[in-house]
Design a protein around this motif. Structure first.
Motif: not given
Length: 351
Positions: A157-159, A161, A169, A177, A280-282, A285, A288
């Motif tokens: 999981k990412i912030k 986008y 994404y 993600s 989640g990786v916050t 981008m 990441v």
């Protein structure tokens, strides 16, 4: 106001030896002074492993020529705490006497420094002896022959986008993600990683465009991979039989699934040690990919150092997603061409 400025000017002339007040740096807490159990609970590694990691990247994290700033020890431990303890950067900074922007820069810097060692710590078996060792370790699980690695993808999981590409994404479960492909061995060591694809990308496409597939097609390896039904059946990549017709095929499926479970366990251990991969990786981008690769390097270092995940993390519940059903139709188009080869393999080894 002018009168005050004039008085100040006169005082400076009368006191030429007056100097600017020196900046005083606050003495920070030394994490290595903690008891061993508490240190590992906070920083995910034993003190010996932590020192090994710090020495690995020390040259990339040296202080500036004035001798001020944050030490390599504190930089590494601050980053690991943010990645491992699911702490926001402000909380991690408060614990170490650092501001949130400083912690953000430290995490990015440490991640890139560790990721530079990926070629050393993340690699497929090179020599014939290394390949035979990995194959033997896999065969000890359920007697499945010639397995060099288990492959699967997991969503990190990412912030949120922004921009026109944002929709790409979003994965099939509806969150932003990165779809990360991992190949591991029987010891749960990550042997290959691809961390550049957006969450909507199918597992089979990631493999089809990977360097790993090119290497298997060139014949660089003597063994084969095991994958789920989301992948296309190849002579070097065996997948389960969707509808087994006899006892031999059922035996094959049981052995294939039990052996392939290594990659699911690898994801579990990896995400349990670094809970940012789970929740989640916050980071921004452009940070990441280095962060994900750096955490894969740290995972392998922990295995090399025989440093298990902290035992008091039993409350972390990890549910590994299964995308095989979602991708089986796409991958299934190529099954028929190699089905005869698979049947011959089953008749030889699972009769």
């Amino acid at each position: 106001m002018q009168a005050l400025q004039a008085i100040a000017a006169i005082e400076n002339v009368e006191n030429p030896t007056r100097r600017r007040r020196q900046k005083v740096y606050q003495k920070r807490f030394d994490p290595f002074s903690l008891p061993d159990i508490e240190f590992k609970r906070r920083y995910r590694f034993s003190k010996d492993t932590a020192r090994f990691i710090i020495n690995l990247v020390r040259q990339d994290l040296q202080l500036d020529s004035r001798g001020c700033g944050t030490s390599p020890e504190l930089q590494v431990l601050t980053a690991i705490r943010c990645w491992g303890r699911r702490e926001v950067q402000e909380d991690g900074g408060d614990l170490h006497g650092l501001s949130q922007p400083t912690v953000s820069r430290i995490c990015a810097r440490v991640a890139r420094a560790i990721a530079r060692h990926s070629a050393t710590y993340i690699k497929m078996p090179q020599t014939l002896i290394e390949q035979q060792t990995v194959i033997r370790e896999f065969q000890e699980i359920r007697n499945f022959p010639s397995v060099l690695g288990c492959i699967d993808c997991t969503h990190i999981k990412i912030k949120k986008y922004g921009g026109d590409a944002a929709q790409y994404y979003i994965n099939r479960k509806g969150f932003y993600s990165m779809n990360v492909q991992v190949t591991c061995d029987a010891k749960l060591r990550i042997r290959d990683i691809v961390a550049r694809w957006r969450g909507s990308t199918h597992d089979s496409r990631i493999f089809n465009e990977s360097t790993l597939k090119e290497r298997f097609e060139r014949g660089d390896f003597k063994g084969r991979l095991l994958g789920d039904s989301g992948y296309r059946l190849e002579r070097y990549l065996f997948t389960p039989i969707l509808r087994p017709q006899n006892a031999r095929e059922e035996n094959y499926n049981r052995a294939q699934i039990a052996t392939r479970n290594c990659v699911e366990r690898c994801f579990g251990v990896w995400k349990q040690r670094f809970q940012s991969l789970l929740y989640g990786v916050t980071v921004h981008m452009h940070n990441v990919k280095p962060t994900i690769v750096a955490l894969a390097v740290l995972h392998n270092i922990a295995i090399d150092q025989q440093d298990p995940v902290p035992e008091n993390d039993g409350n972390v519940h990890i549910v590994q997603e299964d995308d095989s059903a979602a991708h089986s139709n796409e991958a299934g188009r190529g099954r028929m061409g190699n089905s005869a080869f698979l049947r011959a393999f089953i008749d030889q080894h699972f009769s």
